[in-house]
Design a protein around this motif. Structure first.
Motif, short mmCIF file in Angstrom:
data_model
loop_
_atom_site.label_atom_id
_atom_site.label_comp_id
_atom_site.label_asym_id
_atom_site.label_seq_id
_atom_site.Cartn_x
_atom_site.Cartn_y
_atom_site.Cartn_z
N LEU A 165 5.15 -7.51 -19.63
CA LEU A 165 5.05 -8.96 -19.47
C LEU A 165 3.66 -9.43 -19.88
CD1 LEU A 165 6.83 -9.56 -16.04
CD2 LEU A 165 7.72 -10.00 -18.33
N ALA A 166 3.61 -10.45 -20.70
CA ALA A 166 2.34 -11.00 -21.15
C ALA A 166 1.78 -11.95 -20.10
CB ALA A 166 2.52 -11.72 -22.49
N LYS A 214 -2.87 -11.53 -11.10
CA LYS A 214 -2.34 -12.75 -10.49
C LYS A 214 -0.83 -12.69 -10.32
CE LYS A 214 -5.96 -15.56 -12.66
NZ LYS A 214 -6.24 -16.67 -13.61
N THR A 215 -0.16 -11.92 -11.17
CA THR A 215 1.30 -11.86 -11.16
C THR A 215 1.77 -10.41 -11.15
OG1 THR A 215 1.41 -13.90 -12.45
CG2 THR A 215 3.41 -12.58 -12.35
N GLN A 216 2.60 -10.06 -10.20
CA GLN A 216 3.10 -8.69 -10.12
C GLN A 216 3.89 -8.35 -11.37
OE1 GLN A 216 5.55 -7.96 -6.71
NE2 GLN A 216 5.65 -5.76 -7.03
N PHE A 229 -5.88 -7.21 -21.40
CA PHE A 229 -4.74 -6.89 -22.25
C PHE A 229 -3.90 -8.15 -22.47
CE2 PHE A 229 -0.90 -5.00 -23.80
CZ PHE A 229 -1.20 -3.73 -24.25
N ALA A 230 -3.69 -8.92 -21.40
CA ALA A 230 -2.95 -10.17 -21.52
C ALA A 230 -3.65 -11.13 -22.48
CB ALA A 230 -2.77 -10.82 -20.15
N THR A 231 -4.98 -11.25 -22.34
CA THR A 231 -5.74 -12.11 -23.23
C THR A 231 -5.59 -11.68 -24.69
OG1 THR A 231 -7.37 -12.59 -21.52
CG2 THR A 231 -8.07 -12.94 -23.79
#
Length: 322
Positions: free
Chosen positions: A260-261, A266-268, A275-277
């Motif tokens: 999941l991106a 903040k989010t399980q 990595f999200a960035t």
């Protein structure tokens, strides 16, 4: 790589039972299917309404000593090769009795992602080889290419002598590797070289790591853009800046990862913030290099073989969304 301990996976008991060498992108254009239509597969009648629950008629007992298959509805686009992932809907039947083992709902909730590799039973890998997105195929799998060598699968009601009938809709295919246009390297960042299959090798420069997150696009894809919250399929390799060693790689595991991106702090179920960035806002087909400082990684907490306070380096191939 993530705070969640496991990859996003299907809940299907059958798919878990079915799945236990990467090829170059050129392999798709020259793909030769390892199986063909035969006496057994010709006997199976399947409706051609791709995307809807198929009507299937199987004369019983249906048995075969060789896996056979045919295309009911042709698809389009690149052909599936070993190491690639596809999103599929599938109905599965016991060839001896004709009884359904699994019947899909054929809606947005019932599709599963499967990788064509040696962790998937041979009959399915062979049956999907060279298939295209939008195709419906029927595959009659011999016991030797299914659960016969394991003595069957009593949990699923499959004996060692049962052939299996698969009706599969290939909903979507994912890239085998990043296929975007090469971009100019950024000075001062780790150097990346690719082997013939696309597996990256990463060379860390000398000196102290950068204090801030660094990002470079190595290949620029032309596909859809990753948005926050998307389910993204990627290949990745992670290296520790300090000891220059690989700590995780989907390439060595033989299959891309679905994640999941979202910021996992903040989010399980999300990934580390850096990595999200790195992937949000990038396009499918792109290859991304990112250097993630501790504050955007695991911070002051150790994570498995990753020491506390580590700077992480990732090379990420974005292979698909959804």
């Amino acid at each position: 790589m993530r705070r969640a301990s496991a990859l996003i996976a299907t809940a299907s008991l059958l798919l878990a039972a079915l799945t236990g060498c990467s090829s170059s992108a050129d392999a798709a254009s020259s793909c030769v299917a390892p199986i063909s239509d035969g006496a057994a597969s010709k006997l199976v009648s399947v409706s051609d309404n791709f995307g809807a629950v198929p009507k299937v008629d199987i004369p019983t007992p249906l048995m075969t000593t060789s896996t056979q298959g045919r295309v009911i509805v042709p698809g389009s686009g690149d052909k599936l090769v070993t190491g690639q992932q596809a999103k599929i809907e599938l109905n599965v039947y016991n060839g001896t009795t004709g009884s359904p083992i699994q019947v899909s709902k054929y809606d947005s909730t019932s599709a599963n992602v499967l990788t064509l590799n040696d962790q998937t039973i041979k009959g399915i890998t062979d049956g999907l080889a060279c298939a295209q997105a939008g195709s419906r195929v029927v595959v009659v799998v011999s016991p030797d290419d299914a659960f016969g060598p394991q003595g069957g699968n009593p949990t699923l009601g499959i004996s060692a002598t049962d052939s299996l009938v698969f009706v599969i809709d290939v909903v979507k295919t994912y890239l085998l590797r990043a296929n975007g246009a090469d971009q100019t390297p950024v000075n001062g960042l780790p150097a990346v070289v690719l082997d013939a299959n696309g597996t990256p090798g990463i060379t860390i420069p000398g000196g102290t790591p950068p204090a801030d997150l660094q990002l470079a696009v190595l290949k620029k894809g032309t596909g859809d853009t990753v948005k926050e919250g998307d389910k993204v399929t990627v290949h990745y390799t992670g290296v520790l800046w300090a000891d220059k060693k690989v700590f995780d790689s989907s390439w060595t595991k033989g299959a891309p990862a679905q994640l999941l991106a979202v910021d996992g702090s903040k989010t399980q179920g999300g990934v580390v913030p850096g990595f999200a960035t790195a992937i949000i806002g990038q396009t499918v087909g792109s290859q991304i290099l990112t250097v993630i400082p501790p504050a955007k990684g695991y911070g002051d907490s150790a994570q498995g073989t990753i020491p506390a306070g580590s700077t992480l380096v990732f090379v990420i191939d974005i292979l698909g969304i959804g």
